[in-house]
Design a protein around this motif. Structure first.
Motif, PDB file in Angstrom:
ATOM      1  N   ILE A 161      29.840  33.711  42.130  1.00 37.01           N
ATOM      2  CA  ILE A 161      28.359  34.193  41.865  1.00 37.01           C
ATOM      3  C   ILE A 161      27.903  34.587  43.422  1.00 37.01           C
ATOM      4  CG2 ILE A 161      26.217  33.371  41.242  1.00 37.01           C
ATOM      5  CD1 ILE A 161      27.686  31.533  39.162  1.00 37.01           C
ATOM      6  N   TYR A 162      28.034  33.761  44.426  1.00 35.99           N
ATOM      7  CA  TYR A 162      27.429  34.256  45.703  1.00 35.99           C
ATOM      8  C   TYR A 162      27.932  35.423  46.217  1.00 35.99           C
ATOM      9  CZ  TYR A 162      26.672  34.027  50.757  1.00 35.99           C
ATOM     10  OH  TYR A 162      26.119  34.379  52.163  1.00 35.99           O
ATOM     11  N   THR A 163      29.236  35.615  46.061  1.00 30.81           N
ATOM     12  CA  THR A 163      29.982  36.929  46.564  1.00 30.81           C
ATOM     13  C   THR A 163      29.506  38.133  45.692  1.00 30.81           C
ATOM     14  OG1 THR A 163      31.779  35.661  47.574  1.00 30.81           O
ATOM     15  CG2 THR A 163      32.021  38.206  47.182  1.00 30.81           C
ATOM     16  N   LEU A 164      29.476  37.805  44.422  1.00 33.50           N
ATOM     17  CA  LEU A 164      29.006  38.998  43.777  1.00 33.50           C
ATOM     18  C   LEU A 164      27.521  39.613  43.721  1.00 33.50           C
ATOM     19  CD1 LEU A 164      30.672  37.932  40.053  1.00 33.50           C
ATOM     20  CD2 LEU A 164      31.079  40.027  41.409  1.00 33.50           C
ATOM     21  N   ASN A 165      26.755  38.583  44.063  1.00 28.55           N
ATOM     22  CA  ASN A 165      25.278  38.938  44.405  1.00 28.55           C
ATOM     23  C   ASN A 165      25.150  39.668  45.627  1.00 28.55           C
ATOM     24  OD1 ASN A 165      24.051  37.828  41.885  1.00 28.55           O
ATOM     25  ND2 ASN A 165      24.118  35.792  42.413  1.00 28.55           N
TER      26      ASN A 165
END
Length: 289
Positions: A281-285
């Protein structure tokens, strides 16, 4: 001169041999994961998935996340698989597959690895995120290419001297990540690291089951290594090849590591799936930001 059929192997439908992909099926932003089951763990957050295929361990899905088109592909384990995946991804965007000729205008991909890793520094705890600023490869892959111009020999020579490197092992090579992606992805939630890429999970990473090691102290030597403040932070099996091949081909690459084990303290995450999910989730955002 066209590239020979034996060098660039295509399937009957015109897709590249191992990945089973055609150019229109991938985005210019690519997330690579080791585990094929992790592909769906990434794409479950997508707005939609337009395409999925799988051949061997290479599973690929392309879709959109918050309006941005992204491809997710599993590489399997090891730098040998990275050699296959990254050369074929480059062929999809930079070689005219029908004419078998290199295109006059080249495309640069953004490639981000989301993987798991073990820390060898006590101060880098389990359940943290390490972003690999540098990687040292113990696998020899990059030495098969004309690659000296992308290697940092000062760091690799210092590492060999400080660890009393056994000369029958592969000559270590050091490569750096994409500065642009490093600035894009890092934050106060991440730790910049120097990742060691190994050729195996057990002996090469200092694990002893029934086989004795050539150097019982290698992990301690790597943990103690220091070059102008740079220390080896974590061990895994892909990042050096990702950085090496990407640098040679003109792509931007960054490796994100969910720390699920701390080899210095002997700890292992009680919930590794959650830390991987948090990193996804961190990377996608960060990608869409």
């Amino acid at each position: 001169m066209p590239i020979k059929a034996s060098e660039l192997i295509l399937n009957p439908d015109g897709s590249v041999y191992h990945l089973n992909l055609r150019p229109e099926q991938i985005a210019n932003t690519i997330i690579v994961v080791g585990d094929q089951d992790r592909v769906s763990r990434v794409t479950q957050h997508f707005d939609n998935v337009e395409f999925t295929t799988q051949k061997r361990e290479f599973r690929t899905s392309t879709g959109t996340y918050k309006g941005k088109r992204i491809t997710v592909i599993s590489t399997g384990i090891g730098t040998d698989n990275i050699d296959i995946v990254f050369n074929e991804l480059d062929a999809l965007v930079n070689i005219d597959l029908e004419k078998r000729e290199i295109k006059s205008e080249l495309t640069s991909l953004d490639i981000i690895r989301i993987g798991t890793s073990g820390s060898i520094q006590k101060e880098i705890p389990i359940n943290s995120f390490v972003v690999s600023e540098y990687a040292v490869g113990f696998d020899s892959l990059l030495h098969f290419y004309d690659s000296e111009h992308v290697q940092n020999f000062e760091i690799s020579e210092a590492l060999k001297q400080q660890t009393n490197w056994f000369d029958k092992k592969s000559d270590p090579y050091v490569v750096k990540c994409s500065e642009r992606l490093l600035k894009t992805i890092t934050s106060t939630k991440t730790v910049n690291g120097f990742t060691a890429t190994n050729v195996g999970f057990y002996g090469p990473q200092g694990r002893v089951l029934r086989l004795a090691l050539q150097d019982n102290d290698l992990n301690d030597k790597l943990a103690a290594f220091n070059y102008n403040g740079k220390t080896v932070t974590n061990l895994e099996m892909e990042t050096s090849a990702i950085y090496g091949i990407s640098n040679l081909l003109g792509h931007h690459a960054l490796s994100m590591n969910a720390i699920i084990a701390n080899r210095a303290t002997g700890e292992f995450s009680e919930n590794p799936k959650k830390i991987v999910e948090d990193l996804i989730i961190y990377t996608l955002n960060k990608i869409v930001d």
